[in-house]
Design an enzyme around this catalytic site. Structure first.
Site, PDB file in Angstrom:
ATOM      1  N   ASP A 155       7.617  23.343 -11.711  1.00  0.00           N
ATOM      2  CA  ASP A 155       6.420  22.575 -12.060  1.00  0.00           C
ATOM      3  C   ASP A 155       5.306  23.429 -12.640  1.00  0.00           C
ATOM      4  OD1 ASP A 155       7.675  20.234 -10.974  1.00  0.00           O
ATOM      5  OD2 ASP A 155       7.278  21.088  -9.009  1.00  0.00           O
ATOM      6  N   HIS A 163      11.036  16.926 -15.819  1.00  0.00           N
ATOM      7  CA  HIS A 163      10.318  17.583 -16.912  1.00  0.00           C
ATOM      8  C   HIS A 163       9.474  16.556 -17.653  1.00  0.00           C
ATOM      9  CE1 HIS A 163      13.267  21.242 -17.178  1.00  0.00           C
ATOM     10  NE2 HIS A 163      12.657  21.135 -16.014  1.00  0.00           N
TER      11      HIS A 163
HETATM   12  P1  IMP Z   1      17.431  20.643  -4.447  1.00  0.00           P
HETATM   13  O1  IMP Z   1      17.432  21.431  -5.710  1.00  0.00           O
HETATM   14  O2  IMP Z   1      17.288  19.174  -4.641  1.00  0.00           O
HETATM   15  O3  IMP Z   1      18.610  21.027  -3.570  1.00  0.00           O
HETATM   16  O4  IMP Z   1      16.131  21.091  -3.611  1.00  0.00           O
HETATM   17  C1  IMP Z   1      15.963  22.392  -3.102  1.00  0.00           C
HETATM   18  C2  IMP Z   1      14.503  22.826  -3.146  1.00  0.00           C
HETATM   19  O5  IMP Z   1      14.118  23.024  -4.509  1.00  0.00           O
HETATM   20  C3  IMP Z   1      13.522  21.796  -2.583  1.00  0.00           C
HETATM   21  O6  IMP Z   1      12.449  22.494  -1.976  1.00  0.00           O
HETATM   22  C4  IMP Z   1      13.062  21.048  -3.816  1.00  0.00           C
HETATM   23  O7  IMP Z   1      11.810  20.436  -3.644  1.00  0.00           O
HETATM   24  C5  IMP Z   1      13.004  22.173  -4.827  1.00  0.00           C
HETATM   25  N1  IMP Z   1      13.190  21.732  -6.210  1.00  0.00           N
HETATM   26  C6  IMP Z   1      14.360  21.401  -6.806  1.00  0.00           C
HETATM   27  N2  IMP Z   1      14.150  21.070  -8.088  1.00  0.00           N
HETATM   28  C7  IMP Z   1      12.834  21.221  -8.320  1.00  0.00           C
HETATM   29  C8  IMP Z   1      12.011  21.062  -9.482  1.00  0.00           C
HETATM   30  O8  IMP Z   1      12.478  20.723 -10.579  1.00  0.00           O
HETATM   31  N3  IMP Z   1      10.673  21.321  -9.324  1.00  0.00           N
HETATM   32  C9  IMP Z   1      10.156  21.723  -8.136  1.00  0.00           C
HETATM   33  N4  IMP Z   1      10.887  21.883  -7.030  1.00  0.00           N
HETATM   34  C10 IMP Z   1      12.211  21.639  -7.117  1.00  0.00           C
HETATM   35 MG    MG Z   2       8.998  19.451 -12.394  1.00  0.00          MG
END
Ligand code: IMP
Ligand code: MG
Length: 332
Positions: free
Chosen positions: A15, A45
């Site tokens: 982000d 995104h």
């Molecule tokens: P997962 O990728 O859904 O397994 O989540 C694992 C960790 O990565 C969590 O803390 C999510 O909030 C974070 N996370 C995954 N994708 C994003 C993203 O695109 N932006 C911010 N945090 C993310």
């Molecule tokens: Mg994002």
């Protein structure tokens, strides 16, 4: 034919505004391809097309600029979400079917992965089945895009696409998540299951010799979404930064934990990813809140006098990396 790749990589916890940077760079018309090299529908995104907010999850943002867009080897793909997103994006990109390609060896996220994740994983994930899908990939029991009939018409071999192309190939690699969510370099276990840094690009079918510029994207403060503890809840200025910066997840809508920029971490992510330029987004949020704090190179919280001293401090932390400070649109 010559292949040249540049990459946009998140330097914090996601982000940072990577999509905004990708969209701006691609609008200049210098690239033939946009490659997503890691992650899946966990990403959110956000870009603005003629003032309208558009959020992509698994399809590279580049498609919105009419660039051939590849979901790479390092990604995991949920087939239903892919088709839903194709339909959603066709409003802005009528010829989207001609532009999107999927690496034959990209792994598939199944419903049972999402169910598994809901049962077992408690680190505050996006619940998109990401961890179980990668687990199955590494267990060598997964399914790949080439195994799915409905995806056949989108399948490509990235090696052929890049290295057997009749025309010069200029690839902009669009990182998802960020270096401190990387499975190895992130805050384990409060991280994602893919490789989010520059190393991942090579495993997507681009020789390291053809990678030119790495552009890091950071925010002037940090945010993190997940179950790990990140924000000092007694510091009201941090709440204010989160509020003014509209720090809510684009995929799950969750409130992002907010903290000051950590220079020690920024130095490391710029170094290990070889960033020649870092874009520091959302400077205006700190200006609006009127706080110029950061964690210095020794991890001490310091309070700088004004905007200029904040910029100066960041610049001298990463002398080998050019720094550009940038301002909102807010929701990234
Ligand atoms: P997962 O990728 O859904 O397994 O989540 C694992 C960790 O990565 C969590 O803390 C999510 O909030 C974070 N996370 C995954 N994708 C994003 C993203 O695109 N932006 C911010 N945090 C993310
Ligand atoms: Mg994002």
């Amino acid at each position: 034919m010559k292949v040249k790749a540049d990459a946009i990589i998140g330097m914090n916890f996601g982000d940072e505004g990577k999509a905004k940077v990708v969209n701006t760079i691609l609008s200049e018309g210098n690239y033939t391809h946009c490659l997503r090299f890691n992650g899946g529908s966990n990403a959110g995104h956000t870009v603005y097309i003629n003032g309208e907010k558009v959020v992509t999850h698994c399809i590279p943002t580049g498609v919105l600029q009419g660039v051939k867009s590849i979901i790479g080897t390092g990604c995991v793909l949920n087939v239903k979400k892919f088709f839903d997103e194709m339909e959603y994006l066709s409003k802005w990109v009528p010829n989207i079917e001609d532009l999107v390609k999927i690496a034959y060896n990209c792994h598939i996220v199944k419903n049972r992965h999402i169910e598994e994740e809901n049962r077992e994983i408690k680190i505050g994930t996006t619940k998109q089945g990401i961890g179980p899908a990668y687990r199955e990939k590494y267990n060598r029991t997964g399914h790949r895009a080439e195994d799915v009939d409905s995806l056949k018409r989108f399948i490509t071999d990235p090696y052929h696409e890049f290295y057997h192309n009749e025309k010069p190939v200029r690839i902009l690699c669009e990182g998802a998540q960020a270096f401190y969510l990387d499975i190895d370099w992130g805050f384990y276990p409060y991280c994602t299951s893919s490789h989010c840094g520059v190393g991942s690009i090579i495993n997507n079918g681009i020789s390291y010799k053809d990678i030119n510029n790495i552009i890091g994207v950071s925010k002037c403060y940090e945010t993190y979404v997940g179950a790990g503890s990140f924000q000092d809840l007694s510091d009201k200025a941090l709440d204010r930064i989160g509020e003014v910066g509209q720090e809510f997840g684009a995929t799950t809508g969750r409130k992002r934990q907010t903290n000051y920029l950590n220079c020690k971490r920024l130095i490391k992510s710029c170094k290990l990813n070889g960033a020649s330029l870092v874009i520091m987004n959302k400077l205006d949020i700190l200006r609006e809140v009127g706080v110029w704090k950061l964690f210095d190179m020794e991890n001490n919280l310091i309070d700088l006098d004004n905007e200029d001293s904040f910029k100066e401090y960041v610049r001298q932390c990463i002398p080998d990396t050019d720094v550009v400070f940038s301002e909102s649109p807010y929701d990234i």
